[in-house]
Design a protein around this motif. Structure first.
Motif, PDB file in Angstrom:
ATOM      1  N   ASP A   1       0.847  -1.187   0.000  1.00  0.00           N
ATOM      2  CA  ASP A   1       0.000   0.000   0.000  1.00  0.00           C
ATOM      3  C   ASP A   1       0.882   1.236   0.000  1.00  0.00           C
ATOM      4  O   ASP A   1       2.109   1.130   0.042  1.00  0.00           O
ATOM      5  CB  ASP A   1      -0.934   0.000   1.211  1.00  0.00           C
ATOM      6  N   ILE A   2       0.259   2.410  -0.062  1.00  0.00           N
ATOM      7  CA  ILE A   2       1.044   3.648  -0.062  1.00  0.00           C
ATOM      8  C   ILE A   2       0.516   4.620   0.993  1.00  0.00           C
ATOM      9  O   ILE A   2       0.788   5.816   0.934  1.00  0.00           O
ATOM     10  CB  ILE A   2       1.034   4.322  -1.442  1.00  0.00           C
ATOM     11  N   THR A   3      -0.242   4.125   1.962  1.00  0.00           N
ATOM     12  CA  THR A   3      -0.904   5.006   2.914  1.00  0.00           C
ATOM     13  C   THR A   3       0.080   5.718   3.838  1.00  0.00           C
ATOM     14  O   THR A   3       1.140   5.200   4.173  1.00  0.00           O
ATOM     15  CB  THR A   3      -1.912   4.239   3.773  1.00  0.00           C
ATOM     16  N   GLY A   4      -0.312   6.919   4.285  1.00  0.00           N
ATOM     17  CA  GLY A   4       0.555   7.763   5.097  1.00  0.00           C
ATOM     18  C   GLY A   4       0.595   7.421   6.563  1.00  0.00           C
ATOM     19  O   GLY A   4       1.391   7.985   7.310  1.00  0.00           O
ATOM     20  N   VAL A   5      -0.252   6.509   7.022  1.00  0.00           N
ATOM     21  CA  VAL A   5      -0.174   5.978   8.390  1.00  0.00           C
ATOM     22  C   VAL A   5      -0.309   4.465   8.297  1.00  0.00           C
ATOM     23  O   VAL A   5      -0.991   3.946   7.414  1.00  0.00           O
ATOM     24  CB  VAL A   5      -1.248   6.559   9.327  1.00  0.00           C
TER      25      VAL A   5
ATOM     26  N   HIS B   1       7.416   4.374  12.111  1.00  0.00           N
ATOM     27  CA  HIS B   1       6.948   5.114  10.933  1.00  0.00           C
ATOM     28  C   HIS B   1       5.938   6.182  11.329  1.00  0.00           C
ATOM     29  O   HIS B   1       6.078   7.365  10.988  1.00  0.00           O
ATOM     30  CB  HIS B   1       6.316   4.160   9.923  1.00  0.00           C
ATOM     31  N   ASP B   2       4.909   5.791  12.070  1.00  0.00           N
ATOM     32  CA  ASP B   2       3.845   6.736  12.417  1.00  0.00           C
ATOM     33  C   ASP B   2       4.344   7.846  13.330  1.00  0.00           C
ATOM     34  O   ASP B   2       3.884   8.990  13.244  1.00  0.00           O
ATOM     35  CB  ASP B   2       2.683   5.986  13.071  1.00  0.00           C
ATOM     36  N   GLU B   3       5.292   7.521  14.189  1.00  0.00           N
ATOM     37  CA  GLU B   3       5.874   8.533  15.077  1.00  0.00           C
ATOM     38  C   GLU B   3       6.667   9.568  14.277  1.00  0.00           C
ATOM     39  O   GLU B   3       6.515  10.776  14.484  1.00  0.00           O
ATOM     40  CB  GLU B   3       6.792   7.851  16.096  1.00  0.00           C
ATOM     41  N   LYS B   4       7.509   9.115  13.365  1.00  0.00           N
ATOM     42  CA  LYS B   4       8.366  10.026  12.602  1.00  0.00           C
ATOM     43  C   LYS B   4       7.570  10.825  11.569  1.00  0.00           C
ATOM     44  O   LYS B   4       7.835  12.011  11.335  1.00  0.00           O
ATOM     45  CB  LYS B   4       9.484   9.247  11.902  1.00  0.00           C
ATOM     46  N   ILE B   5       6.599  10.178  10.930  1.00  0.00           N
ATOM     47  CA  ILE B   5       5.801  10.835   9.906  1.00  0.00           C
ATOM     48  C   ILE B   5       4.948  11.955  10.511  1.00  0.00           C
ATOM     49  O   ILE B   5       4.647  12.958   9.851  1.00  0.00           O
ATOM     50  CB  ILE B   5       4.903   9.805   9.183  1.00  0.00           C
ATOM     51  N   ALA B   6       4.572  11.798  11.770  1.00  0.00           N
ATOM     52  CA  ALA B   6       3.823  12.861  12.446  1.00  0.00           C
ATOM     53  C   ALA B   6       4.615  14.159  12.438  1.00  0.00           C
ATOM     54  O   ALA B   6       4.036  15.255  12.354  1.00  0.00           O
ATOM     55  CB  ALA B   6       3.507  12.452  13.884  1.00  0.00           C
TER      56      ALA B   6
ATOM     57  N   SER C   1       5.921  15.035   8.084  1.00  0.00           N
ATOM     58  CA  SER C   1       4.868  15.240   7.091  1.00  0.00           C
ATOM     59  C   SER C   1       3.642  15.925   7.682  1.00  0.00           C
ATOM     60  O   SER C   1       3.268  17.027   7.277  1.00  0.00           O
ATOM     61  CB  SER C   1       4.466  13.895   6.480  1.00  0.00           C
ATOM     62  N   GLN C   2       3.025  15.307   8.664  1.00  0.00           N
ATOM     63  CA  GLN C   2       1.745  15.810   9.150  1.00  0.00           C
ATOM     64  C   GLN C   2       1.873  17.148   9.871  1.00  0.00           C
ATOM     65  O   GLN C   2       1.071  18.062   9.644  1.00  0.00           O
ATOM     66  CB  GLN C   2       1.098  14.751  10.050  1.00  0.00           C
ATOM     67  N   LEU C   3       2.878  17.309  10.719  1.00  0.00           N
ATOM     68  CA  LEU C   3       3.085  18.588  11.392  1.00  0.00           C
ATOM     69  C   LEU C   3       3.349  19.691  10.371  1.00  0.00           C
ATOM     70  O   LEU C   3       2.848  20.816  10.511  1.00  0.00           O
ATOM     71  CB  LEU C   3       4.242  18.495  12.378  1.00  0.00           C
ATOM     72  N   CYS C   4       4.123  19.377   9.329  1.00  0.00           N
ATOM     73  CA  CYS C   4       4.422  20.376   8.293  1.00  0.00           C
ATOM     74  C   CYS C   4       3.146  20.853   7.610  1.00  0.00           C
ATOM     75  O   CYS C   4       2.988  22.050   7.317  1.00  0.00           O
ATOM     76  CB  CYS C   4       5.376  19.790   7.260  1.00  0.00           C
ATOM     77  N   HIS C   5       2.223  19.949   7.357  1.00  0.00           N
ATOM     78  CA  HIS C   5       0.962  20.335   6.725  1.00  0.00           C
ATOM     79  C   HIS C   5       0.095  21.151   7.677  1.00  0.00           C
ATOM     80  O   HIS C   5      -0.588  22.093   7.254  1.00  0.00           O
ATOM     81  CB  HIS C   5       0.217  19.087   6.239  1.00  0.00           C
TER      82      HIS C   5
ATOM     83  N   ASN D   1      -3.594   9.319  13.130  1.00  0.00           N
ATOM     84  CA  ASN D   1      -2.306   9.377  13.832  1.00  0.00           C
ATOM     85  C   ASN D   1      -2.306  10.490  14.880  1.00  0.00           C
ATOM     86  O   ASN D   1      -1.265  11.076  15.188  1.00  0.00           O
ATOM     87  CB  ASN D   1      -1.181   9.628  12.811  1.00  0.00           C
ATOM     88  N   ARG D   2      -3.468  10.771  15.440  1.00  0.00           N
ATOM     89  CA  ARG D   2      -3.623  11.968  16.273  1.00  0.00           C
ATOM     90  C   ARG D   2      -2.751  11.967  17.520  1.00  0.00           C
ATOM     91  O   ARG D   2      -2.255  13.020  17.929  1.00  0.00           O
ATOM     92  CB  ARG D   2      -5.086  12.190  16.657  1.00  0.00           C
ATOM     93  N   LYS D   3      -2.508  10.833  18.132  1.00  0.00           N
ATOM     94  CA  LYS D   3      -1.680  10.805  19.339  1.00  0.00           C
ATOM     95  C   LYS D   3      -0.266  11.292  19.030  1.00  0.00           C
ATOM     96  O   LYS D   3       0.284  12.154  19.733  1.00  0.00           O
ATOM     97  CB  LYS D   3      -1.631   9.394  19.928  1.00  0.00           C
ATOM     98  N   ASN D   4       0.329  10.735  17.981  1.00  0.00           N
ATOM     99  CA  ASN D   4       1.679  11.158  17.591  1.00  0.00           C
ATOM    100  C   ASN D   4       1.692  12.599  17.103  1.00  0.00           C
ATOM    101  O   ASN D   4       2.610  13.367  17.418  1.00  0.00           O
ATOM    102  CB  ASN D   4       2.225  10.244  16.486  1.00  0.00           C
ATOM    103  N   LEU D   5       0.680  12.995  16.344  1.00  0.00           N
ATOM    104  CA  LEU D   5       0.636  14.340  15.799  1.00  0.00           C
ATOM    105  C   LEU D   5       0.462  15.380  16.899  1.00  0.00           C
ATOM    106  O   LEU D   5       1.137  16.424  16.895  1.00  0.00           O
ATOM    107  CB  LEU D   5      -0.495  14.457  14.773  1.00  0.00           C
ATOM    108  N   LEU D   6      -0.398  15.109  17.853  1.00  0.00           N
ATOM    109  CA  LEU D   6      -0.602  16.062  18.953  1.00  0.00           C
ATOM    110  C   LEU D   6       0.684  16.248  19.753  1.00  0.00           C
ATOM    111  O   LEU D   6       1.001  17.362  20.191  1.00  0.00           O
ATOM    112  CB  LEU D   6      -1.737  15.582  19.863  1.00  0.00           C
ATOM    113  N   HIS D   7       1.426  15.173  19.935  1.00  0.00           N
ATOM    114  CA  HIS D   7       2.716  15.268  20.639  1.00  0.00           C
ATOM    115  C   HIS D   7       3.664  16.194  19.890  1.00  0.00           C
ATOM    116  O   HIS D   7       4.349  17.037  20.496  1.00  0.00           O
ATOM    117  CB  HIS D   7       3.323  13.875  20.787  1.00  0.00           C
ATOM    118  N   GLN D   8       3.713  16.071  18.567  1.00  0.00           N
ATOM    119  CA  GLN D   8       4.605  16.907  17.771  1.00  0.00           C
ATOM    120  C   GLN D   8       4.131  18.365  17.752  1.00  0.00           C
ATOM    121  O   GLN D   8       4.962  19.291  17.765  1.00  0.00           O
ATOM    122  CB  GLN D   8       4.715  16.363  16.348  1.00  0.00           C
TER     123      GLN D   8
END
Length: 297
Positions: free
Chosen positions: A100-104, A185-190, A193-197, A241-248
């Motif tokens: 797959d190519i999903t972001g989480v 993966h999900d921790e780093k991508i938060a 990628s996600q924080l940047c957006h 991925n809200r837990k990781n994203l909120l932390h970031q």
């Protein structure tokens, strides 16, 4: 190991990323490329361009297609990818490799559980490439050149199948392939990628002057390009991925508040020291990346 020239490759979804991947795979000359998309016009365009050999738009055609494919790229959002695999699990060809190519990743791996058939090999992947543009009409496989590709193999994956995916990914133009766990993966991508957006969206959101670009010199455009966001898709990624994203976000807020305090207090020396440290850190990040890239060539 499978040979690509003897393989039938299937694509589920021919959007920006699915289309670009299909275009890149076409150059590697697989046996055939088949695709499923709910939009008949997209399928017709991909056929007319010679990107795919066959295309289907209905569930009956999809089931027949899945039974033929040796390798399948699922190019859907996380929840749609999860629902797709659950619904069509019994239709995959025995021995097929699925990626797959999903972001989480956690939401998929944790929810598939015992649904995964033992005679297929699901290898989660994430191409770290994209565009603010949308749809097959904007697809271009040049977006993969010199980018990262992340694989999060499962304990059940066959080493030769992972190598097969790595070989294909390398030929697409990715120059750095990382293997890690889905949790990391999900921790780093938060962060990357996600924080940047989130930051880009917030920066545009806080300004009401629509002619503000008259005053930009490039920085604003560089930072906010990704604010031209696919809202439903990115909302889903943020929530999954809200837990990781909120932390970031909280880490970013702390850093921003610290610099704000320095500016408010006219702490010139402290701010110079902080910005110098930031510059040195960013240079070091680039040096590490360059060294890894040279090592992987």
């Amino acid at each position: 190991m499978k040979k690509l020239e003897d393989s039938i490759v299937g694509f589920i979804g021919l959007g920006l990323m699915g289309g670009a991947l299909a275009m890149g795979l076409r150059k590697q000359e697989p046996g055939k490329i088949l695709a499923y998309d709910i939009n008949p016009r997209v399928v017709e365009k991909a056929l007319s361009q010679g990107v795919i050999n066959e295309g289907v738009t209905d569930s009956q055609g999809l089931q027949k297609m899945l039974a033929r494919c040796d390798l399948i790229f699922i190019c859907l959002s996380p929840m749609d990818a999860l629902a797709f695999m659950a619904l069509y699990m019994e239709d995959f060809k025995p021995g097929a490799i699925i990626t797959d190519i999903t972001g989480v990743k956690g939401v998929i791996v944790n929810n598939l559980g015992n649904l995964l058939r033992k005679d297929i090999d699901f290898i989660p992947g994430h191409p770290m490439a994209g565009s603010e543009k949308e749809g097959y009409g904007k697809a271009d496989d040049s977006i993969f050149k010199n980018r990262n590709y992340i694989l999060t193999p499962l304990p059940s994956n066959q080493p030769e199948n992972i190598d097969f995916i790595r070989k294909i990914v390398r030929a697409l133009g990715f120059n750095h392939i990382i293997e890690t766990t889905y949790e990391i993966h999900d921790e780093k991508i938060a962060f990357t990628s996600q924080l940047c957006h989130v930051i880009a969206a917030a920066l545009v959101d806080c300004e009401d002057d629509l002619s503000i670009t008259d005053f930009e010199g490039g920085s604003f455009g560089d930072i906010t390009r990704i604010a031209m966001i696919n809202a439903p898709m990115w909302t889903e990624l943020f929530m999954c991925n809200r837990k990781n994203l909120l932390h970031q976000i909280e880490k970013f807020e702390a850093s921003l508040d610290s610099m704000k305090t320095m500016i408010q207090g006219e702490e010139k020396t402290e701010l110079i020291d902080r910005l110098t440290s930031v510059r040195e850190k960013r240079i070091k990040m680039g040096e590490i990346r360059e060294a890894k890239t040279k090592k992987n060539k």
